[in-house]
Write a protein that holds these residues in place. Structure first.
Motif, PDB file in Angstrom:
ATOM      1  N   HIS A 174       0.823  -1.223   0.000  1.00  0.00           N
ATOM      2  CA  HIS A 174       0.000   0.000   0.000  1.00  0.00           C
ATOM      3  C   HIS A 174       0.851   1.265   0.000  1.00  0.00           C
ATOM      4  CE1 HIS A 174      -3.030  -2.960   1.258  1.00  0.00           C
ATOM      5  NE2 HIS A 174      -3.931  -2.083   0.847  1.00  0.00           N
ATOM      6  N   ALA A 175       1.974   1.230   0.749  1.00  0.00           N
ATOM      7  CA  ALA A 175       2.750   2.463   0.943  1.00  0.00           C
ATOM      8  C   ALA A 175       3.472   2.921  -0.331  1.00  0.00           C
ATOM      9  CB  ALA A 175       3.747   2.277   2.084  1.00  0.00           C
ATOM     10  N   LYS A 176       3.668   2.021  -1.285  1.00  0.00           N
ATOM     11  CA  LYS A 176       4.414   2.440  -2.482  1.00  0.00           C
ATOM     12  C   LYS A 176       3.541   3.250  -3.473  1.00  0.00           C
ATOM     13  CE  LYS A 176       3.767  -2.001  -4.785  1.00  0.00           C
ATOM     14  NZ  LYS A 176       4.363  -3.302  -4.908  1.00  0.00           N
ATOM     15  N   ILE A 177       2.244   3.288  -3.233  1.00  0.00           N
ATOM     16  CA  ILE A 177       1.351   4.024  -4.140  1.00  0.00           C
ATOM     17  C   ILE A 177       1.475   5.524  -3.863  1.00  0.00           C
ATOM     18  CG2 ILE A 177      -1.082   4.312  -4.816  1.00  0.00           C
ATOM     19  CD1 ILE A 177       0.278   1.562  -5.536  1.00  0.00           C
ATOM     20  N   THR A 178       1.556   6.321  -4.937  1.00  0.00           N
ATOM     21  CA  THR A 178       1.778   7.765  -4.777  1.00  0.00           C
ATOM     22  C   THR A 178       0.584   8.567  -5.301  1.00  0.00           C
ATOM     23  OG1 THR A 178       2.730   7.938  -6.964  1.00  0.00           O
ATOM     24  CG2 THR A 178       4.268   7.445  -5.173  1.00  0.00           C
ATOM     25  N   ALA A 179       0.632   9.873  -5.025  1.00  0.00           N
ATOM     26  CA  ALA A 179      -0.421  10.771  -5.520  1.00  0.00           C
ATOM     27  C   ALA A 179      -0.469  10.750  -7.046  1.00  0.00           C
ATOM     28  CB  ALA A 179      -0.160  12.184  -5.002  1.00  0.00           C
ATOM     29  N   SER A 180       0.673  10.532  -7.689  1.00  0.00           N
ATOM     30  CA  SER A 180       0.650  10.539  -9.165  1.00  0.00           C
ATOM     31  C   SER A 180      -0.035   9.269  -9.702  1.00  0.00           C
ATOM     32  CB  SER A 180       2.052  10.768  -9.747  1.00  0.00           C
ATOM     33  OG  SER A 180       2.743   9.578  -9.840  1.00  0.00           O
ATOM     34  N   ASP A 181       0.006   8.162  -8.956  1.00  0.00           N
ATOM     35  CA  ASP A 181      -0.777   6.977  -9.366  1.00  0.00           C
ATOM     36  C   ASP A 181      -2.277   7.311  -9.325  1.00  0.00           C
ATOM     37  OD1 ASP A 181       1.344   5.041  -9.694  1.00  0.00           O
ATOM     38  OD2 ASP A 181       1.562   5.043  -7.513  1.00  0.00           O
ATOM     39  N   VAL A 182      -2.674   8.075  -8.298  1.00  0.00           N
ATOM     40  CA  VAL A 182      -4.089   8.444  -8.167  1.00  0.00           C
ATOM     41  C   VAL A 182      -4.489   9.350  -9.333  1.00  0.00           C
ATOM     42  CG1 VAL A 182      -5.834   9.514  -6.682  1.00  0.00           C
ATOM     43  CG2 VAL A 182      -3.916   8.310  -5.640  1.00  0.00           C
ATOM     44  N   LYS A 183      -3.605  10.309  -9.628  1.00  0.00           N
ATOM     45  CA  LYS A 183      -3.890  11.264 -10.711  1.00  0.00           C
ATOM     46  C   LYS A 183      -4.101  10.500 -12.026  1.00  0.00           C
ATOM     47  CE  LYS A 183      -1.934  15.581 -12.525  1.00  0.00           C
ATOM     48  NZ  LYS A 183      -1.212  15.286 -13.751  1.00  0.00           N
ATOM     49  N   LYS A 184      -3.185   9.558 -12.274  1.00  0.00           N
ATOM     50  CA  LYS A 184      -3.261   8.771 -13.512  1.00  0.00           C
ATOM     51  C   LYS A 184      -4.575   7.981 -13.584  1.00  0.00           C
ATOM     52  CE  LYS A 184       0.346   6.010 -14.327  1.00  0.00           C
ATOM     53  NZ  LYS A 184       1.652   5.553 -14.404  1.00  0.00           N
ATOM     54  N   ALA A 185      -4.904   7.301 -12.482  1.00  0.00           N
ATOM     55  CA  ALA A 185      -6.126   6.476 -12.471  1.00  0.00           C
ATOM     56  C   ALA A 185      -7.369   7.345 -12.649  1.00  0.00           C
ATOM     57  CB  ALA A 185      -6.205   5.686 -11.168  1.00  0.00           C
ATOM     58  N   LYS A 186      -7.368   8.530 -12.015  1.00  0.00           N
ATOM     59  CA  LYS A 186      -8.539   9.405 -12.124  1.00  0.00           C
ATOM     60  C   LYS A 186      -8.655   9.980 -13.534  1.00  0.00           C
ATOM     61  CE  LYS A 186      -9.441  10.736  -7.371  1.00  0.00           C
ATOM     62  NZ  LYS A 186     -10.017  11.767  -6.524  1.00  0.00           N
ATOM     63  N   GLU A 187      -7.523  10.232 -14.185  1.00  0.00           N
ATOM     64  CA  GLU A 187      -7.564  10.725 -15.578  1.00  0.00           C
ATOM     65  C   GLU A 187      -8.111   9.651 -16.513  1.00  0.00           C
ATOM     66  OE1 GLU A 187      -3.883  13.904 -15.255  1.00  0.00           O
ATOM     67  OE2 GLU A 187      -3.549  12.021 -16.339  1.00  0.00           O
ATOM     68  N   GLN A 188      -7.720   8.396 -16.236  1.00  0.00           N
ATOM     69  CA  GLN A 188      -8.189   7.287 -17.092  1.00  0.00           C
ATOM     70  C   GLN A 188      -9.671   6.981 -16.878  1.00  0.00           C
ATOM     71  OE1 GLN A 188      -5.401   4.185 -16.107  1.00  0.00           O
ATOM     72  NE2 GLN A 188      -3.911   4.843 -17.636  1.00  0.00           N
ATOM     73  N   HIS A 189     -10.150   7.216 -15.628  1.00  0.00           N
ATOM     74  CA  HIS A 189     -11.546   6.872 -15.297  1.00  0.00           C
ATOM     75  C   HIS A 189     -12.193   8.060 -14.590  1.00  0.00           C
ATOM     76  CE1 HIS A 189     -10.128   2.906 -16.297  1.00  0.00           C
ATOM     77  NE2 HIS A 189      -9.213   2.994 -15.362  1.00  0.00           N
ATOM     78  N   PRO A 190     -12.460   9.131 -15.320  1.00  0.00           N
ATOM     79  CA  PRO A 190     -12.915  10.376 -14.679  1.00  0.00           C
ATOM     80  C   PRO A 190     -14.252  10.253 -13.947  1.00  0.00           C
ATOM     81  CG  PRO A 190     -12.935  10.553 -17.092  1.00  0.00           C
ATOM     82  CD  PRO A 190     -12.301   9.253 -16.777  1.00  0.00           C
ATOM     83  N   GLY A 191     -15.095   9.288 -14.326  1.00  0.00           N
ATOM     84  CA  GLY A 191     -16.406   9.189 -13.663  1.00  0.00           C
ATOM     85  C   GLY A 191     -16.400   8.253 -12.467  1.00  0.00           C
ATOM     86  N   ALA A 192     -15.268   7.652 -12.154  1.00  0.00           N
ATOM     87  CA  ALA A 192     -15.249   6.611 -11.118  1.00  0.00           C
ATOM     88  C   ALA A 192     -15.058   7.189  -9.713  1.00  0.00           C
ATOM     89  CB  ALA A 192     -14.115   5.623 -11.417  1.00  0.00           C
ATOM     90  N   LEU A 193     -15.699   6.548  -8.726  1.00  0.00           N
ATOM     91  CA  LEU A 193     -15.431   6.892  -7.325  1.00  0.00           C
ATOM     92  C   LEU A 193     -14.126   6.209  -6.930  1.00  0.00           C
ATOM     93  CD1 LEU A 193     -18.853   6.502  -5.422  1.00  0.00           C
ATOM     94  CD2 LEU A 193     -17.764   8.585  -6.277  1.00  0.00           C
ATOM     95  N   PHE A 194     -13.391   6.850  -6.015  1.00  0.00           N
ATOM     96  CA  PHE A 194     -12.098   6.304  -5.593  1.00  0.00           C
ATOM     97  C   PHE A 194     -12.218   5.817  -4.155  1.00  0.00           C
ATOM     98  CE2 PHE A 194      -7.663   7.665  -4.007  1.00  0.00           C
ATOM     99  CZ  PHE A 194      -7.176   6.379  -4.156  1.00  0.00           C
ATOM    100  N   LEU A 195     -12.059   4.482  -3.950  1.00  0.00           N
ATOM    101  CA  LEU A 195     -12.175   3.871  -2.614  1.00  0.00           C
ATOM    102  C   LEU A 195     -10.794   3.369  -2.202  1.00  0.00           C
ATOM    103  CD1 LEU A 195     -15.348   1.617  -3.264  1.00  0.00           C
ATOM    104  CD2 LEU A 195     -15.220   4.097  -3.085  1.00  0.00           C
ATOM    105  N   VAL A 196     -10.395   3.681  -0.967  1.00  0.00           N
ATOM    106  CA  VAL A 196      -9.011   3.372  -0.593  1.00  0.00           C
ATOM    107  C   VAL A 196      -8.887   2.762   0.805  1.00  0.00           C
ATOM    108  CG1 VAL A 196      -8.266   5.554   0.492  1.00  0.00           C
ATOM    109  CG2 VAL A 196      -6.683   4.320  -0.977  1.00  0.00           C
ATOM    110  N   HIS A 197      -7.824   1.983   0.980  1.00  0.00           N
ATOM    111  CA  HIS A 197      -7.503   1.404   2.287  1.00  0.00           C
ATOM    112  C   HIS A 197      -6.600   2.388   3.034  1.00  0.00           C
ATOM    113  CE1 HIS A 197      -6.149  -1.464   5.325  1.00  0.00           C
ATOM    114  NE2 HIS A 197      -7.138  -2.257   4.939  1.00  0.00           N
ATOM    115  N   PRO A 198      -6.803   2.560   4.362  1.00  0.00           N
ATOM    116  CA  PRO A 198      -5.992   3.553   5.098  1.00  0.00           C
ATOM    117  C   PRO A 198      -4.528   3.173   5.285  1.00  0.00           C
ATOM    118  CG  PRO A 198      -7.472   2.390   6.593  1.00  0.00           C
ATOM    119  CD  PRO A 198      -7.835   1.944   5.208  1.00  0.00           C
ATOM    120  N   GLU A 199      -4.084   2.024   4.780  1.00  0.00           N
ATOM    121  CA  GLU A 199      -2.648   1.709   4.805  1.00  0.00           C
ATOM    122  C   GLU A 199      -1.891   2.491   3.726  1.00  0.00           C
ATOM    123  OE1 GLU A 199      -2.095  -2.531   4.539  1.00  0.00           O
ATOM    124  OE2 GLU A 199      -3.177  -2.878   6.398  1.00  0.00           O
TER     125      GLU A 199
END
Ligand code: 13P
Ligand code: SF4
Length: 303
Positions: A174-199
């Motif tokens: 979990h810790a290796k995921i960065t804000a830029s991974d989120v940006k990329k995923a949100k750009e690819q799927h702009p209508g999707a909700l983002f659900l995350v684990h607190p780790e």
């Protein structure tokens, strides 16, 4: 073939009075033969309730140890003995003993992803689904939170009146995921909700529409009116959700969110273990159980 193995496991577990518990990260064919599937908190509750004399844990070592602590009279097996947890293995009693000396008036809160040995010197356990509630319910303002600094940072944000000391530990997946991974995923799927684990790191968690445990993420996605979701936890969860809700679309936050420890257990391991040819019986000395179970009991009491 797969179905035959599953049928044989189901036949044998009834014949031998065995309960199979599986964490939600396990693969689909294991979930199908399990008596109960859930997150760490739900599994620890089930450990107490199971009527059978033997419990097989399809998950990682600390989960099997938790079952043994809560039901010492039961025979408990970790189905694949190689399934450790990288986060649990990174923090030991020596490190936490030193921290306790430095911060004597702090309540030591241990994420359940810790060894039984470490739990013997902690005050209360938490899981991802119960951490905020439990920390809120602790009288002491000063909290030493081990070993996940990301979950600890999330709890601090939800409980601003607490003074939480964090240590440098966490889940590599979990810790290796960065804000830029989120940006990329949100750009690819702009209508999707983002659900995350607190780790995940705070910079990732703060961009989420929902933060929760593995079971809470699944529950939220199943009940939601939305039709597309980016799933920020181990990739098994988006795969299970796609099975459960074929009319919705689920995307991984990153293709790298894979926990080798959770993936290592196979259906063949379950059959071997049930046949007495594999798995590892969890043996904990009574003194360790006596000291460590206190913080799990406290978790159940406060949670
Ligand atoms: P959950 O308690 O959310 O199931 O988390 C366990 C875990 O190991 C997550 O990486
Ligand atoms: Fe441990 Fe991380 Fe794997 Fe969960 S995903 S079992 S915290 S290594």
């Amino acid at each position: 073939m797969l179905r035959d193995v599953q049928d044989e496991i189901i036949r044998l577990k009834k014949e031998k009075d065995i309960c199979i518990l599986a964490h939600s990260y396990q693969n689909e064919e294991i979930l199908e033969v399990a008596d109960f599937v859930g997150d760490s908190y739900q599994l620890s509750l089930k450990a107490k309730e199971a009527k059978q004399g033997t419990v097989l844990m399809c998950g990682v070592r600390f989960m099997a140890e938790t079952v043994k602590m809560l039901s010492p009279e039961k025979t408990v097996y970790l189905v694949n003995p190689q399934a450790g947890c990288a986060m649990a293995d990174m923090m030991d009693k020596e490190i936490v003993s030193q921290l306790k000396e430095m911060y004597p008036d702090y309540t030591v809160v241990a994420y359940i992803n810790t060894t039984a040995d470490l739990k013997t010197i902690c005050d209360v356990c938490v899981t991802s689904s119960s951490a905020v509630k439990i920390v809120n319910n602790i009288e002491n303002k000063n909290i030493l939170f081990v070993p996940d600094c990301n979950l600890g940072a999330y709890v601090q944000k939800q409980c601003p009146e607490k003074n939480i000391k964090l240590v440098n530990g966490g889940c590599p997946t979990h810790a290796k995921i960065t804000a830029s991974d989120v940006k990329k995923a949100k750009e690819q799927h702009p209508g999707a909700l983002f659900l995350v684990h607190p780790e995940c790191q705070p910079e990732v968690v703060e961009q989420a529409d929902f933060v929760g445990s593995t079971s809470a993420i699944m529950d939220y996605a199943e009940k939601s009116e939305a039709s597309e979701f980016i799933i920020g936890t181990e990739n098994s969860i988006y795969q299970h959700l796609q099975y459960k809700c074929p009319e919705k679309r689920f995307y991984p936050l990153s293709i790298n969110m894979i926990c080798q420890n959770m993936r290592i257990t196979t259906l063949a391991d379950v059959l071997d273990c049930i046949n007495g040819r594999g798995g590892e019986q969890i043996l904990l000395d009574p003194e360790t159980i006596k000291k460590a179970v206190g913080c799990i009991d406290k978790m159940i009491e406060l949670g």
